[in-house]
Write a protein that holds these residues in place. Structure first.
Motif, mmCIF file in Angstrom:
data_model
loop_
_atom_site.group_PDB
_atom_site.id
_atom_site.type_symbol
_atom_site.label_atom_id
_atom_site.label_comp_id
_atom_site.label_asym_id
_atom_site.label_seq_id
_atom_site.Cartn_x
_atom_site.Cartn_y
_atom_site.Cartn_z
ATOM 1 N N THR A 1 0.838 -1.203 0.000
ATOM 2 C CA THR A 1 0.000 0.000 0.000
ATOM 3 C C THR A 1 0.870 1.250 0.000
ATOM 4 O OG1 THR A 1 -1.845 -1.106 1.123
ATOM 5 C CG2 THR A 1 -1.744 1.294 1.280
ATOM 6 N N SER A 2 1.923 1.230 0.802
ATOM 7 C CA SER A 2 2.851 2.370 0.826
ATOM 8 C C SER A 2 3.547 2.528 -0.523
ATOM 9 C CB SER A 2 3.890 2.177 1.932
ATOM 10 O OG SER A 2 3.273 2.154 3.202
ATOM 11 N N GLN A 3 3.924 1.406 -1.130
ATOM 12 C CA GLN A 3 4.565 1.463 -2.446
ATOM 13 C C GLN A 3 3.609 2.011 -3.498
ATOM 14 O OE1 GLN A 3 6.464 -2.279 -3.543
ATOM 15 N NE2 GLN A 3 6.997 -2.677 -1.408
ATOM 16 N N LEU A 4 2.339 1.627 -3.397
ATOM 17 C CA LEU A 4 1.342 2.123 -4.344
ATOM 18 C C LEU A 4 1.153 3.630 -4.182
ATOM 19 C CD1 LEU A 4 -0.831 1.572 -6.508
ATOM 20 C CD2 LEU A 4 -2.441 1.111 -4.638
ATOM 21 N N GLU A 5 1.091 4.090 -2.948
ATOM 22 C CA GLU A 5 0.936 5.528 -2.708
ATOM 23 C C GLU A 5 2.116 6.303 -3.282
ATOM 24 O OE1 GLU A 5 0.525 5.600 1.489
ATOM 25 O OE2 GLU A 5 -1.616 5.049 1.475
ATOM 26 N N GLU A 6 3.319 5.761 -3.101
ATOM 27 C CA GLU A 6 4.514 6.413 -3.647
ATOM 28 C C GLU A 6 4.471 6.410 -5.174
ATOM 29 O OE1 GLU A 6 8.056 8.327 -4.130
ATOM 30 O OE2 GLU A 6 6.893 8.084 -2.281
ATOM 31 N N ALA A 7 4.077 5.289 -5.756
ATOM 32 C CA ALA A 7 3.999 5.201 -7.216
ATOM 33 C C ALA A 7 2.952 6.157 -7.772
ATOM 34 C CB ALA A 7 3.684 3.766 -7.629
ATOM 35 N N ARG B 1 4.032 9.630 -8.545
ATOM 36 C CA ARG B 1 4.740 9.789 -9.821
ATOM 37 C C ARG B 1 3.807 9.585 -11.004
ATOM 38 N NH1 ARG B 1 8.143 6.383 -6.877
ATOM 39 N NH2 ARG B 1 7.498 4.616 -8.186
ATOM 40 N N ASP B 2 2.874 8.641 -10.841
ATOM 41 C CA ASP B 2 1.946 8.313 -11.923
ATOM 42 C C ASP B 2 0.578 8.033 -11.305
ATOM 43 O OD1 ASP B 2 0.448 7.324 -14.004
ATOM 44 O OD2 ASP B 2 1.726 5.578 -14.391
#
Length: 388
Positions: free
Chosen positions: A276-282, A285-286
């Motif tokens: 979930t944290s990785q998705l928020e970071e991604a 950017r996009d």
């Protein structure tokens, strides 16, 4: 003259004996509940290991004949089995069973049937019962992995175009000494993703992945890629004959797409929160980033739901909804998880959300949209609130 005639007779007898030794034979087996099962045994050209081949769910055992004959010529004894409900085996025809009954047969009957076949293979003269391989295609992948879980004498696996459940995946993670050969084709997209997922999970350094652009599903790849048969024979010769339980590391391992690799992260304890944290970071950017395939994460959520772990199912399905906010299916699935956890208000909200998104859903096929509609409306009725 008599001596020459005698030599000819001896030569003919030897040729006949060799031919009859290598000839396949149909085998009648009996399941523990009395159901009759059909199998074919292909004796190896000499004493050696055994391989049990388990067919995909849109075929029957004869789909393996070509591979089995090549393995037998290489000195490997092979048994192919028709599942109950398939081919020449007894039982109600599997494709006619209601979904719930089909699942029961798969989960409760097939493992025992496969163990009967496994025991027969081990009992045959010339079979080294402590060196066995198992191979499967499509639903045979799950059956193969579970067979290896039950039988430590399994030293090698071949998995084509299929997946395994949570228990099977955990087994592969913990089986650093079990070499696994995997293959699938891009025109069978979901199977390619699941095979790549299993490849990333498998802990054995000698694992091998064969990736085709086209080829179809499971054993259907054989006519399109006849060299695949040879690759599988070589694999079993290496991992069962030359170096049982071992395969050399691939010097040029394939690159697995990032969206498949991340499935392994979600599948770990605490994984949904990390991703979930990785998705928020991604998304920073996009805004359209998704990171992982929707369908496989949905399956993962239901696996936890069916195992009684509704909390983890909710975490996984919330992540899926965050990645695919316009998918009615993810909200219907999340509604199921909330309902199982007793959170009725959230179950109601997500069921309604699924219905609200259906009119604009152009991605899912009509049958799936109808199933989502029926499922969501049924939950709303159960929860005492009809659709607007």
């Amino acid at each position: 003259m008599k001596r020459g005639y005698f030599c000819v007779l001896v030569l003919v007898a030897l040729i006949f004996a060799s031919t009859s030794f290598a000839a396949e034979r149909v085998v009648d087996l009996t399941a523990t509940d009395g159901t009759k099962l059909k199998a074919t045994f292909f004796p190896g050209a000499k004493p050696g290991p055994g391989v049990l081949l388990l067919h995909q769910c849109n075929r029957q055992r004869k789909v393996w004949d070509g591979l089995a004959q090549q393995l037998a010529s290489a000195g490997i004894n092979v048994l192919t089995l028709d599942y109950r409900g398939y081919g020449e085996s007894g039982g109600d025809r599997f494709d006619k069973l209601p979904p719930q009954e089909a699942a029961r047969v798969q989960n409760e009957k097939w493992p025992g049937d496969i163990d009967v076949a496994f025991a027969y293979l081990e009992s045959q003269a010339g079979v080294k019962r402590d060196i066995i391989g198992v191979g499967g295609a499509s639903c045979g992948v799950q059956n193969s992995v579970q067979t290896a879980r039950r039988h430590p004498e399994v030293k090698s696996l071949v998995l084509l175009s299929g997946s395994s459940n949570m228990d099977g995946r955990n087994f592969l993670r913990d089986s650093a000494n079990l070499p696994v050969f995997l293959a699938a084709a891009d025109d069978d997209q979901l199977s390619m993703q699941t095979i790549e997922w299993l490849y990333t999970i498998d802990a054995n350094p000698g694992k091998k992945l064969v990736h085709y652009a086209k080829g179809g599903h499971g054993a259907d790849m054989f006519p399109v890629h006849p060299e695949l048969l040879g690759l599988i024979v070589d694999w079993y010769v290496t991992t069962l004959v030359k170096t049982p339980g071992h395969a050399p590391a691939d010097p040029n391992p394939p690159t697995v797409p990032a969206d498949v690799q991340i499935l392994n992260a979600i599948d770990q304890p605490g994984g949904p929160a990390k991703v979930t944290s990785q998705l928020e970071e991604a998304r920073r950017r996009d805004p359209n980033a998704t990171l992982f395939p929707e369908g496989l994460v949905n399956v993962m959520g239901y696996e936890h739901l069916q195992s009684g772990d509704a909390k983890t199912a909710i975490d996984i399905l919330k992540l899926n909804a965050a990645a695919y906010p316009n998918s009615p299916n993810v909200y219907d699935s999340l509604s199921d998880a909330y309902l199982a956890d007793g959170q009725k208000d959230l179950a109601r909200q997500n069921a309604q959300k699924a219905l609200d998104l259906l009119p604009s859903d152009t991605k899912d096929p009509e049958q799936l949209r109808n199933n989502i509609k029926q499922s969501a409306e049924q939950k709303l009725k159960q929860l005492g609130e009809a659709k607007n």
